[in-house]
Design a protein around this motif. Sequence first.
Motif, PDB file in Angstrom:
ATOM      1  N   CYS A   2      11.415 -57.609 -12.581  1.00  0.00           N
ATOM      2  CA  CYS A   2      10.666 -58.449 -11.647  1.00  0.00           C
ATOM      3  C   CYS A   2      10.564 -57.768 -10.285  1.00  0.00           C
ATOM      4  N   GLY A   3       9.321 -57.649  -9.777  1.00  0.00           N
ATOM      5  CA  GLY A   3       9.101 -56.947  -8.515  1.00  0.00           C
ATOM      6  C   GLY A   3       9.871 -57.533  -7.353  1.00  0.00           C
ATOM      7  N   ARG A   4       9.948 -58.871  -7.295  1.00  0.00           N
ATOM      8  CA  ARG A   4      10.638 -59.521  -6.177  1.00  0.00           C
ATOM      9  C   ARG A   4      12.131 -59.235  -6.217  1.00  0.00           C
ATOM     10  N   PHE A   5      12.729 -59.363  -7.415  1.00  0.00           N
ATOM     11  CA  PHE A   5      14.159 -59.096  -7.549  1.00  0.00           C
ATOM     12  C   PHE A   5      14.464 -57.624  -7.268  1.00  0.00           C
ATOM     13  N   LYS A   6      13.594 -56.759  -7.765  1.00  0.00           N
ATOM     14  CA  LYS A   6      13.784 -55.325  -7.562  1.00  0.00           C
ATOM     15  C   LYS A   6      13.711 -54.985  -6.075  1.00  0.00           C
ATOM     16  N   ALA A   7      12.748 -55.566  -5.368  1.00  0.00           N
ATOM     17  CA  ALA A   7      12.605 -55.313  -3.932  1.00  0.00           C
ATOM     18  C   ALA A   7      13.837 -55.778  -3.170  1.00  0.00           C
ATOM     19  N   ASP A   8      14.400 -56.918  -3.576  1.00  0.00           N
ATOM     20  CA  ASP A   8      15.609 -57.426  -2.914  1.00  0.00           C
ATOM     21  C   ASP A   8      16.788 -56.468  -3.088  1.00  0.00           C
ATOM     22  N   LEU A   9      16.941 -55.935  -4.319  1.00  0.00           N
ATOM     23  CA  LEU A   9      18.040 -55.001  -4.568  1.00  0.00           C
ATOM     24  C   LEU A   9      17.862 -53.712  -3.767  1.00  0.00           C
ATOM     25  N   LEU A  10      16.630 -53.212  -3.724  1.00  0.00           N
ATOM     26  CA  LEU A  10      16.375 -51.988  -2.973  1.00  0.00           C
ATOM     27  C   LEU A  10      16.581 -52.209  -1.475  1.00  0.00           C
ATOM     28  N   GLU A  11      16.212 -53.382  -0.982  1.00  0.00           N
ATOM     29  CA  GLU A  11      16.416 -53.688   0.431  1.00  0.00           C
ATOM     30  C   GLU A  11      17.909 -53.768   0.751  1.00  0.00           C
TER      31      GLU A  11
END
Length: 222
Positions: free
Chosen positions: A16-25
């Motif tokens: 999921c793009g949103r979850f992935k973005a949160d982890l990368l952030e």
Amino acid sequence: MIDEYLGELDRRLHGCGRFKADLLEEARDGLHDAADAYRAGGWSDEDAQRRAVADFGPAAVVARDYQAELGMLSGVRTLWKLVLGVPAMQIAWDYARILTFGEWTKLSTPTPEWYRVIAHATHGAVFVVPVIGVIALVGIRWLSRRLDAVRLARFCGALIALAVGINLASVGLVIGSTGLVDVSRLFLSVPCVLLMVAWVLLSVRLVVLARRSWGGYATIVA
């Protein structure tokens, strides 16, 4: 250095793009905080970033843990759809049938005994699905203290696959058997038809989510 490291993490992660973005952030913040601490200790910017990345760990190892977490986040979202969505569809369809069509005794064609068995089995299966979902959600919470992220993600994925498979099989079986007995029973009323279509679409969506989650778990070992 930090941007290159984050870029490699980004390429390795799937989900999921949103979850992935949160982890990368989250990773970005941790790396920059560590680099700031090294710079405050007198290291150059390049050396500070290099040490921060080294402390964080090899991208392949970090991505493995992050991928498991991504799978878990997507899996939990799918489980809630199973727990709430599947029984809601069954209950809504039953009420729509009662309100817009009436009792089964109004049917103009006889009901074979084998069809009654299938109808009872599929009706029961609809409520087995959320039970599996609840077991998975409770199990995840309990096992999170006993299993690593990778094994926990696979446990979640296995139960999701089981629940989604049962739901899809029950929907397909009830539609197929009803069509064999009397096609008109699939069109008792407009609300019933709309809810059946919604149920089929939900079932397909759950299959897609399950496949995405399972695909994410498969990349953990890559």
